[in-house]
Write an enzyme that holds these catalytic residues in place. Structure first.
Site, PDB file in Angstrom:
ATOM      1  N   HIS A  51      41.994   3.718  36.816  1.00  0.00           N
ATOM      2  CA  HIS A  51      43.204   3.334  37.562  1.00  0.00           C
ATOM      3  C   HIS A  51      43.985   2.275  36.779  1.00  0.00           C
ATOM      4  CE1 HIS A  51      40.865   4.269  41.523  1.00  0.00           C
ATOM      5  NE2 HIS A  51      41.813   5.177  41.442  1.00  0.00           N
ATOM      6  N   ARG A  58      43.090  13.798  35.819  1.00  0.00           N
ATOM      7  CA  ARG A  58      41.925  13.673  34.937  1.00  0.00           C
ATOM      8  C   ARG A  58      41.536  15.012  34.332  1.00  0.00           C
ATOM      9  NH1 ARG A  58      38.921  10.569  39.596  1.00  0.00           N
ATOM     10  NH2 ARG A  58      40.410  11.900  40.634  1.00  0.00           N
ATOM     11  N   SER A 100      36.289   6.341  41.614  1.00  0.00           N
ATOM     12  CA  SER A 100      35.681   5.281  42.437  1.00  0.00           C
ATOM     13  C   SER A 100      34.353   5.776  42.995  1.00  0.00           C
ATOM     14  CB  SER A 100      36.606   4.914  43.599  1.00  0.00           C
ATOM     15  OG  SER A 100      37.861   4.517  43.133  1.00  0.00           O
ATOM     16  N   LYS A 140      38.740  10.681  52.972  1.00  0.00           N
ATOM     17  CA  LYS A 140      37.741   9.759  52.430  1.00  0.00           C
ATOM     18  C   LYS A 140      37.441   8.629  53.405  1.00  0.00           C
ATOM     19  CE  LYS A 140      39.343  10.430  47.652  1.00  0.00           C
ATOM     20  NZ  LYS A 140      40.085   9.798  46.536  1.00  0.00           N
TER      21      LYS A 140
END
Ligand code: ADP
Length: 167
Positions: A17, A90, A128, A41
């Site tokens: 990030h 990504r 994360s 999430k």
């Protein structure tokens, strides 16, 4: 003056990030990092904790500030005068989800453009949740979490029994 917003969960912020933040801060006059709720999430850190953690990492970047957003991402962007949304890609796995989000945001507000920054190869595996999983097994997360916040993040994520094992 072009203002951009980087929305995300940042639960917690990773070096991946931070790399996107540094690169985007160099491209726009102002960058607002917006902590947003992701209904898919369950958050580990509170929004205030995540804001504080990010702030510790961006002290040197004087055109960056952190906010806690609410409601639709495009509404938070518009309220803060941002015409650009930054997202990171990504791998191919990110592409479908990101394309769906960007298209939905375009349908909601066509004045706002999404700009994708491709992850550096060394961070393309990093998320994360990977950092949290490694920490939960007391693994070394120093390559994952910015050095400014590593102790705070470890304190929260490493189970207490791993820190002091009885003989
Ligand atoms: P969200 O729940 O909104 O996906 P995340 O905090 O997981 O929030 O990610 C925010 C944005 O940052 C997403 O666009 C994600 O693809 C991107 N991102 C996450 N990790 C990395 C990384 N290692 N390198 C580049 N971009 C990343």
């Amino acid at each position: 003056m072009t203002k951009a917003m980087y929305p995300g969960s940042f639960d917690p912020i990773t070096v991946g990030h931070l790399d996107i933040i540094q690169r985007a801060a160099g491209m726009f006059d102002e960058l607002i990092i917006a902590i947003m709720k992701n209904p898919k999430k369950r958050a580990t850190f509170s929004e205030e904790e995540r804001k504080w953690l990010i702030e510790q990492c961006v002290k040197e970047l004087n055109n960056v500030r952190v906010i806690i957003g609410s409601g639709l991402t495009v509404s938070t962007a518009e309220q803060n005068g941002c015409r650009v949304l930054i997202r990171g890609i990504r791998a191919v796995a990110d592409y479908e989800y990101e394309l769906q989000q960007a298209t939905a945001n375009m349908m909601l507000n066509e004045r706002i453009e999404t700009v994708f920054l491709v992850s550096r190869p060394e961070y393309s595996f990093l998320s994360s949740s990977v950092a949290k999983e490694i920490a939960s097994y007391n693994g070394d997360i120093s390559g994952f979490i910015p050095k400014e916040i590593i102790e705070e993040v470890k304190k929260e994520l490493i189970p207490p029994q791993s820190l002091s094992k009885p003989e």
